[in-house]
Design a protein around this motif. Sequence first.
Motif, PDB file in Angstrom:
ATOM      1  N   HIS A   1       0.837  -1.208   0.000  1.00  0.00           N
ATOM      2  CA  HIS A   1       0.000   0.000   0.000  1.00  0.00           C
ATOM      3  C   HIS A   1       0.868   1.253   0.000  1.00  0.00           C
ATOM      4  O   HIS A   1       0.587   2.223  -0.726  1.00  0.00           O
ATOM      5  CB  HIS A   1      -0.925  -0.015   1.212  1.00  0.00           C
ATOM      6  CG  HIS A   1      -1.800   1.195   1.322  1.00  0.00           C
ATOM      7  ND1 HIS A   1      -1.401   2.340   1.990  1.00  0.00           N
ATOM      8  CD2 HIS A   1      -3.044   1.453   0.836  1.00  0.00           C
ATOM      9  CE1 HIS A   1      -2.359   3.242   1.921  1.00  0.00           C
ATOM     10  NE2 HIS A   1      -3.365   2.733   1.225  1.00  0.00           N
ATOM     11  N   ASP A   2       1.919   1.241   0.811  1.00  0.00           N
ATOM     12  CA  ASP A   2       2.833   2.389   0.825  1.00  0.00           C
ATOM     13  C   ASP A   2       3.545   2.537  -0.514  1.00  0.00           C
ATOM     14  O   ASP A   2       3.769   3.660  -0.988  1.00  0.00           O
ATOM     15  CB  ASP A   2       3.862   2.227   1.947  1.00  0.00           C
ATOM     16  CG  ASP A   2       3.224   2.245   3.322  1.00  0.00           C
ATOM     17  OD1 ASP A   2       2.092   2.742   3.442  1.00  0.00           O
ATOM     18  OD2 ASP A   2       3.848   1.743   4.276  1.00  0.00           O
TER      19      ASP A   2
ATOM     20  N   ARG B   1       3.999   8.175   0.280  1.00  0.00           N
ATOM     21  CA  ARG B   1       3.597   9.510   0.732  1.00  0.00           C
ATOM     22  C   ARG B   1       3.131   9.498   2.179  1.00  0.00           C
ATOM     23  O   ARG B   1       3.039  10.547   2.814  1.00  0.00           O
ATOM     24  CB  ARG B   1       2.484  10.054  -0.163  1.00  0.00           C
ATOM     25  CG  ARG B   1       2.906  10.258  -1.611  1.00  0.00           C
ATOM     26  CD  ARG B   1       1.748  10.725  -2.483  1.00  0.00           C
ATOM     27  NE  ARG B   1       1.209  11.995  -2.025  1.00  0.00           N
ATOM     28  CZ  ARG B   1      -0.002  12.149  -1.533  1.00  0.00           C
ATOM     29  NH1 ARG B   1      -0.806  11.093  -1.398  1.00  0.00           N
ATOM     30  NH2 ARG B   1      -0.436  13.337  -1.152  1.00  0.00           N
ATOM     31  N   GLY B   2       2.813   8.316   2.698  1.00  0.00           N
ATOM     32  CA  GLY B   2       2.306   8.241   4.053  1.00  0.00           C
ATOM     33  C   GLY B   2       0.826   8.565   4.118  1.00  0.00           C
ATOM     34  O   GLY B   2       0.185   8.892   3.112  1.00  0.00           O
TER      35      GLY B   2
ATOM     36  N   TYR C   1       2.240  10.835   8.174  1.00  0.00           N
ATOM     37  CA  TYR C   1       3.161   9.913   8.840  1.00  0.00           C
ATOM     38  C   TYR C   1       3.426   8.724   7.930  1.00  0.00           C
ATOM     39  O   TYR C   1       2.505   8.001   7.541  1.00  0.00           O
ATOM     40  CB  TYR C   1       2.597   9.422  10.167  1.00  0.00           C
ATOM     41  CG  TYR C   1       3.389   8.256  10.727  1.00  0.00           C
ATOM     42  CD1 TYR C   1       4.736   8.405  11.051  1.00  0.00           C
ATOM     43  CD2 TYR C   1       2.805   7.006  10.898  1.00  0.00           C
ATOM     44  CE1 TYR C   1       5.477   7.342  11.534  1.00  0.00           C
ATOM     45  CE2 TYR C   1       3.532   5.938  11.389  1.00  0.00           C
ATOM     46  CZ  TYR C   1       4.870   6.112  11.706  1.00  0.00           C
ATOM     47  OH  TYR C   1       5.599   5.058  12.169  1.00  0.00           O
ATOM     48  N   LEU C   2       4.705   8.525   7.585  1.00  0.00           N
ATOM     49  CA  LEU C   2       5.138   7.388   6.777  1.00  0.00           C
ATOM     50  C   LEU C   2       6.057   6.521   7.621  1.00  0.00           C
ATOM     51  O   LEU C   2       7.147   6.956   8.004  1.00  0.00           O
ATOM     52  CB  LEU C   2       5.874   7.860   5.519  1.00  0.00           C
ATOM     53  CG  LEU C   2       6.489   6.750   4.659  1.00  0.00           C
ATOM     54  CD1 LEU C   2       5.396   5.853   4.088  1.00  0.00           C
ATOM     55  CD2 LEU C   2       7.342   7.339   3.544  1.00  0.00           C
ATOM     56  N   PRO C   3       5.648   5.297   7.932  1.00  0.00           N
ATOM     57  CA  PRO C   3       6.523   4.423   8.721  1.00  0.00           C
ATOM     58  C   PRO C   3       7.778   4.042   7.948  1.00  0.00           C
ATOM     59  O   PRO C   3       7.840   4.141   6.721  1.00  0.00           O
ATOM     60  CB  PRO C   3       5.642   3.197   8.995  1.00  0.00           C
ATOM     61  CG  PRO C   3       4.243   3.622   8.694  1.00  0.00           C
ATOM     62  CD  PRO C   3       4.357   4.674   7.643  1.00  0.00           C
ATOM     63  N   THR C   4       8.781   3.613   8.667  1.00  0.00           N
ATOM     64  CA  THR C   4       9.994   3.088   8.042  1.00  0.00           C
ATOM     65  C   THR C   4       9.622   1.927   7.124  1.00  0.00           C
ATOM     66  O   THR C   4       8.921   1.003   7.553  1.00  0.00           O
ATOM     67  CB  THR C   4      10.977   2.615   9.119  1.00  0.00           C
ATOM     68  OG1 THR C   4      11.311   3.729   9.960  1.00  0.00           O
ATOM     69  CG2 THR C   4      12.234   2.056   8.499  1.00  0.00           C
ATOM     70  N   PRO C   5      10.035   1.956   5.844  1.00  0.00           N
ATOM     71  CA  PRO C   5       9.569   0.935   4.888  1.00  0.00           C
ATOM     72  C   PRO C   5       9.820  -0.496   5.336  1.00  0.00           C
ATOM     73  O   PRO C   5       8.963  -1.364   5.143  1.00  0.00           O
ATOM     74  CB  PRO C   5      10.351   1.279   3.613  1.00  0.00           C
ATOM     75  CG  PRO C   5      10.634   2.740   3.724  1.00  0.00           C
ATOM     76  CD  PRO C   5      10.851   2.989   5.189  1.00  0.00           C
TER      77      PRO C   5
ATOM     78  N   GLU D   1      10.188   6.319  11.875  1.00  0.00           N
ATOM     79  CA  GLU D   1      10.161   6.950  10.562  1.00  0.00           C
ATOM     80  C   GLU D   1      11.587   7.108  10.053  1.00  0.00           C
ATOM     81  O   GLU D   1      12.551   7.051  10.825  1.00  0.00           O
ATOM     82  CB  GLU D   1       9.460   8.314  10.632  1.00  0.00           C
ATOM     83  CG  GLU D   1      10.099   9.298  11.583  1.00  0.00           C
ATOM     84  CD  GLU D   1       9.346  10.613  11.656  1.00  0.00           C
ATOM     85  OE1 GLU D   1       8.372  10.779  10.899  1.00  0.00           O
ATOM     86  OE2 GLU D   1       9.734  11.479  12.463  1.00  0.00           O
ATOM     87  N   GLY D   2      11.697   7.300   8.741  1.00  0.00           N
ATOM     88  CA  GLY D   2      13.014   7.415   8.131  1.00  0.00           C
ATOM     89  C   GLY D   2      13.566   6.060   7.731  1.00  0.00           C
ATOM     90  O   GLY D   2      13.158   5.016   8.242  1.00  0.00           O
TER      91      GLY D   2
END
Length: 580
Positions: free
Chosen positions: A64-65, A71-72, A101-105, A409-410
Amino acid sequence: MNNHTQNNNNNKMCWFNSLDESSLKAYKLLFDALSLIPISHYLFALFVSLLTFLYSFLEFHFLHDLFSGFRGSPVGLTFNPTSSALYDGVVSKCTVLHGRYLPTPWLSSPHIQTGFLHFFGRPPSLSYTRQLFHLSDGGIIALDWLMSSAVFGGSFSMSNSISKDDTTPIVLVIPGLTSDSSSAYIKHLAFKIAKHGWNVVVSNHRGLGGVSVATDCFYNAGWTEDMREVINHLHHEYPMAPLFVVGTSIGANLLVKYLGEDGENTPVAGAVAICSPWDLLIGDRFICRRMLQKFYDRALAFGLVGYAQLHEPRYSRLANWEDITKSRSIRDFDSYATCPVGKFETVDTYYRRCSSSSYVVNVSVPLLCISALDDPVCTREAIPWDECRVNKNIVLATTHHGGHLAFFEGITANSVWWVRAVDEFLSVLHSSPYMHVQKKKSGLHSSLESSIDQGPYVNVSADGMVAAVGNEQTRNSMVEDLPESQKTYNVDNEMVPNTEQGEQLMEANSDALPNIVQTCEQPTNIPDVKFPNVIASVRRYLNQLQQQNMLSIWLLAYIAIVTTWPLVGSALGIIFRKKH
């Protein structure tokens, strides 16, 4: 005839035999074809099936990400749309809360995030300064301080670093269940706040942080007395410093409950609740619902049993130690340890009395609540959406992902999103005129009931008489039914300093008097809608009463006409007959 029947049976048997032979040949051909497929293809198919199962089981959202371009998801904000000065004056200026908010992939799962926080966490390197705080009942807790000077390479001593007239804000941190100042997420928060130039103090729960329990009183999910004493102590020692409080997990539940109990009578200028369980009864049902939740339940129970083992002599005297060691869930531990020690009748009684959701409506301090909708420990089902929306002092921020207290994140997962959000929110609140100012009240801490509890009750006596009973007796009985350890009283303890300390305190107060007057006179822009609401309610009631009276008059007129029409008709008939 018999020969014909026998021939038919023989034909059927031959047909079935030929069918069996053809089926066997088909299966043989199928197995021969499958045997021609390389074993590596089977292993690849098994790997894909297992990967699909784990993707669904662990609630991954990487695809989904990926399809959304990393983009979060936007942060959802719930607040009072008509009279929320907190949102208009503070939250509207927070870029983190209005961003995404985008979590760490490689941590795109709430369970992976939560596990990574527990086992790794990547906390910053820091060193606390410990202060042992003696409670009024003889208990001892550890207050671990982190100053900005210590973060930037300086040293800190409780005797000479903070003075009475120091206006540097203090942030009090309340850890979660079985957590202390050494937890990774606590270090992330403390380092960020101290780097901002503020003072941070972590209030460890009783029996944690390496400090033994000195009394028979243990902390639980609703024990707010320790927090109240620490807050009053900090406010008394540093009256010029704005005091903010951040609670995490069970600490967030304690914080919201404390704010609801004390209402206006608290020196807290602002607060933040992170991943609160809100309703412990709903959380108890949720955590034993699925296999993964049962794993968390077992892990947390293991931590609670380990906590009890640190204080085995007292627990073995106050409860059945063998039952405590056999606890395999949080409910088991609460049944065998928390309820006997805290004098709760049942586990459900303990959960109901200690849930913070009942106290949300009475919070009078600017409060930011942050929760992840995929939290595997504190379910979204327990979030009091309507109560947060009604209270003008609360803003609820929710993210689609984040796990429990993780929010990494990051690419390197060195940053925690909610820590940045808390730092920005407190900074904007501190520079605004919306910080809370204590308004002292005497008497009991107001325990909250719903509007249903506040209505009149029906009392049926033995002789069948029915009478309406107000809720005052019910409130008193509720207070009397509470165990002694759960009764909270508001006692103003006036501490009289010696001559030298008194002179210093007077000088500090005289120097800071203009600031106090300015703070008190600053407009809050929070409309007081109580009196207009009363007038509007009275007018609405009178209009309804007038409409009901008009309807009643027309209804009576209709009934009168219908019931008297036969008599009137007969009289008119007699009159017309006489005329003719």
